[in-house]
Design a protein around this motif. Structure first.
Motif, PDB file in Angstrom:
ATOM      1  N   TRP A 213      -0.910   6.661  -0.941  1.00  0.00           N
ATOM      2  CA  TRP A 213      -0.151   5.448  -1.289  1.00  0.00           C
ATOM      3  C   TRP A 213       0.665   5.491  -0.055  1.00  0.00           C
ATOM      4  O   TRP A 213       1.521   6.144   0.234  1.00  0.00           O
ATOM      5  N   LEU A 214       0.644   4.346   0.828  1.00  0.00           N
ATOM      6  CA  LEU A 214       1.601   4.117   2.187  1.00  0.00           C
ATOM      7  C   LEU A 214       2.067   2.960   1.959  1.00  0.00           C
ATOM      8  O   LEU A 214       1.603   1.713   2.308  1.00  0.00           O
ATOM      9  N   GLY A 215       3.319   2.786   1.562  1.00  0.00           N
ATOM     10  CA  GLY A 215       4.206   1.423   1.302  1.00  0.00           C
ATOM     11  C   GLY A 215       5.410   1.673   1.682  1.00  0.00           C
ATOM     12  O   GLY A 215       5.859   2.334   2.541  1.00  0.00           O
ATOM     13  N   HIS A 216       6.590   1.237   0.882  1.00  0.00           N
ATOM     14  CA  HIS A 216       7.851   1.688   1.092  1.00  0.00           C
ATOM     15  C   HIS A 216       8.239   2.932   0.816  1.00  0.00           C
ATOM     16  O   HIS A 216       8.628   3.781   1.696  1.00  0.00           O
ATOM     17  N   GLY A 217       7.276   3.776  -0.230  1.00  0.00           N
ATOM     18  CA  GLY A 217       7.308   5.272  -0.108  1.00  0.00           C
ATOM     19  C   GLY A 217       5.876   5.706  -0.056  1.00  0.00           C
ATOM     20  O   GLY A 217       4.972   5.100   0.543  1.00  0.00           O
ATOM     21  N   THR A 218       5.638   6.945  -0.332  1.00  0.00           N
ATOM     22  CA  THR A 218       4.599   7.630  -0.384  1.00  0.00           C
ATOM     23  C   THR A 218       4.003   8.362  -1.622  1.00  0.00           C
ATOM     24  O   THR A 218       5.082   8.688  -2.491  1.00  0.00           O
ATOM     25  N   ARG A 279       7.950  -3.935  18.043  1.00  0.00           N
ATOM     26  CA  ARG A 279       9.434  -4.319  17.465  1.00  0.00           C
ATOM     27  C   ARG A 279       8.953  -5.883  16.871  1.00  0.00           C
ATOM     28  O   ARG A 279       7.950  -6.386  17.240  1.00  0.00           O
ATOM     29  N   GLY A 280       9.833  -6.196  16.066  1.00  0.00           N
ATOM     30  CA  GLY A 280       9.867  -7.880  15.660  1.00  0.00           C
ATOM     31  C   GLY A 280      10.044  -7.941  14.091  1.00  0.00           C
ATOM     32  O   GLY A 280       9.870  -6.905  13.642  1.00  0.00           O
ATOM     33  N   ASP A 281      10.134  -9.187  13.852  1.00  0.00           N
ATOM     34  CA  ASP A 281      10.587  -9.399  12.332  1.00  0.00           C
ATOM     35  C   ASP A 281       9.144  -9.645  11.796  1.00  0.00           C
ATOM     36  O   ASP A 281       8.097 -10.121  12.278  1.00  0.00           O
ATOM     37  N   THR A 282       9.185  -9.235  10.498  1.00  0.00           N
ATOM     38  CA  THR A 282       7.936  -9.434   9.951  1.00  0.00           C
ATOM     39  C   THR A 282       8.180  -9.934   8.347  1.00  0.00           C
ATOM     40  O   THR A 282       8.468  -9.374   7.433  1.00  0.00           O
ATOM     41  N   PRO A 283       8.304 -11.411   8.509  1.00  0.00           N
ATOM     42  CA  PRO A 283       8.682 -12.260   7.115  1.00  0.00           C
ATOM     43  C   PRO A 283       7.649 -11.646   6.001  1.00  0.00           C
ATOM     44  O   PRO A 283       6.372 -11.599   6.410  1.00  0.00           O
ATOM     45  N   GLY A 284       7.931 -12.017   4.916  1.00  0.00           N
ATOM     46  CA  GLY A 284       7.028 -11.947   3.836  1.00  0.00           C
ATOM     47  C   GLY A 284       7.367 -10.534   2.936  1.00  0.00           C
ATOM     48  O   GLY A 284       8.356  -9.856   3.219  1.00  0.00           O
ATOM     49  N   PRO A 285       6.714 -10.519   1.903  1.00  0.00           N
ATOM     50  CA  PRO A 285       6.833  -9.409   0.855  1.00  0.00           C
ATOM     51  C   PRO A 285       6.555  -8.002   1.283  1.00  0.00           C
ATOM     52  O   PRO A 285       7.134  -7.134   0.879  1.00  0.00           O
ATOM     53  N   GLU A 286       5.875  -8.010   2.169  1.00  0.00           N
ATOM     54  CA  GLU A 286       5.308  -6.600   2.529  1.00  0.00           C
ATOM     55  C   GLU A 286       6.101  -5.836   3.160  1.00  0.00           C
ATOM     56  O   GLU A 286       7.406  -6.233   4.013  1.00  0.00           O
ATOM     57  N   ILE A 390       0.582  -0.340   3.937  1.00  0.00           N
ATOM     58  CA  ILE A 390       0.290   0.039   5.044  1.00  0.00           C
ATOM     59  C   ILE A 390      -1.086   0.408   5.839  1.00  0.00           C
ATOM     60  O   ILE A 390      -1.590   0.236   6.686  1.00  0.00           O
ATOM     61  N   GLY A 391      -1.788   1.084   4.590  1.00  0.00           N
ATOM     62  CA  GLY A 391      -3.163   1.482   4.504  1.00  0.00           C
ATOM     63  C   GLY A 391      -4.053   0.089   4.847  1.00  0.00           C
ATOM     64  O   GLY A 391      -5.002   0.365   5.547  1.00  0.00           O
ATOM     65  N   LEU A 392      -3.808  -1.121   4.058  1.00  0.00           N
ATOM     66  CA  LEU A 392      -4.327  -2.363   4.414  1.00  0.00           C
ATOM     67  C   LEU A 392      -4.108  -2.753   5.916  1.00  0.00           C
ATOM     68  O   LEU A 392      -5.131  -3.170   6.326  1.00  0.00           O
ATOM     69  N   ALA A 393      -2.796  -2.642   6.241  1.00  0.00           N
ATOM     70  CA  ALA A 393      -2.433  -3.073   7.490  1.00  0.00           C
ATOM     71  C   ALA A 393      -3.422  -2.567   8.667  1.00  0.00           C
ATOM     72  O   ALA A 393      -3.557  -3.251   9.632  1.00  0.00           O
ATOM     73  N   GLY A 394      -3.226  -1.311   8.553  1.00  0.00           N
ATOM     74  CA  GLY A 394      -3.949  -0.361   9.585  1.00  0.00           C
ATOM     75  C   GLY A 394      -5.459  -0.471   9.636  1.00  0.00           C
ATOM     76  O   GLY A 394      -6.055  -0.234  10.731  1.00  0.00           O
ATOM     77  N   GLY A 395      -6.046  -0.919   8.628  1.00  0.00           N
ATOM     78  CA  GLY A 395      -7.580  -1.024   8.312  1.00  0.00           C
ATOM     79  C   GLY A 395      -8.299  -0.013   8.933  1.00  0.00           C
ATOM     80  O   GLY A 395      -7.947   1.096   8.879  1.00  0.00           O
ATOM     81  N   GLU A 396      -9.574  -0.441   9.455  1.00  0.00           N
ATOM     82  CA  GLU A 396     -10.541   0.504   9.905  1.00  0.00           C
ATOM     83  C   GLU A 396      -9.994   1.324  11.063  1.00  0.00           C
ATOM     84  O   GLU A 396     -10.324   2.567  11.486  1.00  0.00           O
ATOM     85  N   GLY A 422      -4.563  -3.365  -0.838  1.00  0.00           N
ATOM     86  CA  GLY A 422      -3.238  -3.230  -0.369  1.00  0.00           C
ATOM     87  C   GLY A 422      -2.088  -2.898  -1.659  1.00  0.00           C
ATOM     88  O   GLY A 422      -2.453  -2.501  -2.485  1.00  0.00           O
ATOM     89  N   GLY A 423      -0.945  -3.811  -1.342  1.00  0.00           N
ATOM     90  CA  GLY A 423       0.081  -3.725  -2.488  1.00  0.00           C
ATOM     91  C   GLY A 423      -0.398  -4.134  -3.677  1.00  0.00           C
ATOM     92  O   GLY A 423       0.293  -3.891  -4.657  1.00  0.00           O
ATOM     93  N   ALA A 424      -1.328  -5.124  -3.759  1.00  0.00           N
ATOM     94  CA  ALA A 424      -1.645  -5.819  -4.892  1.00  0.00           C
ATOM     95  C   ALA A 424      -2.644  -5.086  -5.993  1.00  0.00           C
ATOM     96  O   ALA A 424      -2.697  -5.410  -7.058  1.00  0.00           O
ATOM     97  N   ALA A 425      -2.828  -3.715  -5.443  1.00  0.00           N
ATOM     98  CA  ALA A 425      -3.522  -2.855  -6.129  1.00  0.00           C
ATOM     99  C   ALA A 425      -2.768  -2.274  -7.445  1.00  0.00           C
ATOM    100  O   ALA A 425      -3.399  -2.100  -8.484  1.00  0.00           O
TER     101      ALA A 425
END
Length: 448
Positions: A213-218, A279-286, A390-396, A422-425
């Motif tokens: 699991w790769l999100g806010h935590g591990t 760098r940059g802003d990443t709006p949204g819940p992820e 993060i796993g979903l964002a990184g993809g293949e 992703g996080g919906a899991a």
């Protein structure tokens, strides 16, 4: 010893209900074909399930033939209503579904724990009640909750864990009090994510795998021979506490800083991205880290699609140095931040050059490979799923980089796959668990 008639009927009924759950509405003829039962036996079980209120006619098969079309039978979906909760440090997401799992209403709410445990619990419970009302349901049969932290394998309760809000533990009791007829079940969030990826996501063809699991935590979830393993104290997969090279200290029993979490947690990944110029802003819940990883992957893909060469990705990497340092140690000199050339041309609308994004993904893969190789050495699962946002964002792209490094580090063949949910899991896993438990009770044969 052959089964008694009543046992045989119960087995046939559950078989038919399972097929109706998996396949959707079916005709008696289709049930006969799928079950292998005789026509009279299927007719009897359909009548029995209809009389019991579990199955009803939901339409007709679209067959073109003389005479009336065959009736389609389906599960009575509103026989029970279910709720699933994904409880995070910073908020909660809720959905309500019917017995077959169709989502009727859902919502999410940020919760500021600093306002106090009582108000936080009240906000979460009120959200559940509101979503239940929006779904048009008057009561809940089962509530499945996914939460971070350890679950006591004996009691099923969320254990008191340092670093997690107190309102998490109080929420379970509050829901049980406000919804006295509901069966409230709590499970570790990573375990639920693994269940969802196994049933509907990246691990559908594996009975043995590990979800990282790769999100806010591990975290990690271990599935061996189709069974989720929780451990003696419910702590299987607490990979954030894993001592790894490259950190400045060792983890403590009350704090995973210094463990794998220090390399692969959301905040650590966000810092790593910034150090490499992503760098940059990443709006949204992820998590912000997931947005930065997604940005880096996009930049690299667009550069490659446009025929632009990007640096990194093939040179040998010193994993120990890469895990702890802000720059990646390679067999060649690190490109200068002011270097020029096609690889350093920023893609329009992005915040990073293609080579900077590529180096960031390489550095991240170096870190993740430490955890994956450790899992492989102990469990030999054959497959590791990079889950979470993060796993979903990184993809293949990220999974392939991690897999290449693991092949150099471990003699054990280990496939690395990106998660599909992703996080919906977590929310999906909580719903699947609630549905399974509700159906076990609702579909149980009546006592005689």
């Amino acid at each position: 010893m052959p089964a008694s008639p009543s046992t045989a009927r119960a087995i046939n009924d559950r078989l038919a209900l399972g097929l109706l759950q998996q396949e959707g509405p079916l005709t008696a003829g289709q049930l006969k074909k799928l079950t292998g039962l005789s026509r009279p036996t299927v007719a009897d079980l359909v009548e029995r399930l209809t009389d019991s209120g579990l199955v009803t006619v939901v339409g007709e098969a679209g067959e073109t033939r003389r005479g009336p079309n065959a009736k389609l039978y389906g599960i009575v979906a509103d026989r029970a209503h279910l709720a699933a909760l994904d409880v995070r440090t910073e908020g909660v997401a809720v959905l309500v579904s019917d017995l077959v799992g169709e989502v009727l209403a859902e919502a999410a709410l940020p919760i500021a724990g600093e306002n106090g445990t009582g108000p936080a619990v009240e906000q979460a419970v009120a959200l559940v009640e509101r979503v239940l009302k929006e779904a048009g349901a008057d009561r809940l049969h089962t509530v499945g909750i996914g939460a971070p932290g350890l679950i006591d394998p004996a009691s099923g309760d969320l254990r008191d864990s340092s670093g997690l809000p107190e309102w998490h533990r109080q929420l379970v009791a509050a829901l049980q009090e406000r919804l006295p007829s509901a069966r409230v079940r709590v499970e570790n969030e990573t375990n639920l994510a693994a269940l969802a990826e196994q049933r509907e996501g990246a691990a559908r063809d594996h009975d043995t795998f590990v979800l990282l699991w790769l999100g806010h935590g591990t975290g990690a979830a271990v599935v061996l021979d189709g069974t989720l393993r929780r451990g003696a104290s419910g702590g299987t997969g607490e990979i954030g506490f894993l001592p790894v090279p490259g950190t400045t200290a060792l983890p403590k029993a009350t704090d995973c800083d210094g463990g794998f979490h220090s390399l692969a947690g959301g905040a650590a990944i966000a810092r790593l991205a910034e150090e490499h110029g992503v760098r940059g802003d990443t709006p949204g819940p992820e998590p912000r880290a997931a947005g930065l990883v997604r940005e880096a992957v996009r930049v690299v893909r667009e550069a490659r699609a446009g025929g632009t060469a990007v640096s990194g990705g093939t040179a040998a990497t010193s994993v120990t140095a890469a895990a702890g340092a802000s720059s990646v140690t390679r067999g060649t000199a690190e490109p200068c931040a002011t270097a020029t050339g096609p690889a350093e041309t920023a893609i329009p609308g992005t915040t990073a050059t293609a080579s900077a994004a590529d180096r960031f993904l390489d550095a991240l893969a170096d870190r993740l490979a430490v955890g994956v190789a450790s899992v492989a050495a102990v469990l030999d699962p054959g497959c590791v799923v990079l889950g979470g946002e993060i796993g979903l964002a990184g993809g293949e792209d990220l999974a392939a980089r991690v897999a290449a490094r693991v092949r150099r580090m471990s003699p054990l063949p280990t496939e690395v796959r990106p998660g599909l949910l992703g996080g919906a899991a977590v929310l999906r896993g909580a719903l699947l668990t609630a549905r399974d438990r509700a159906q076990d009770e609702v579909f149980a044969p009546p006592e005689r």
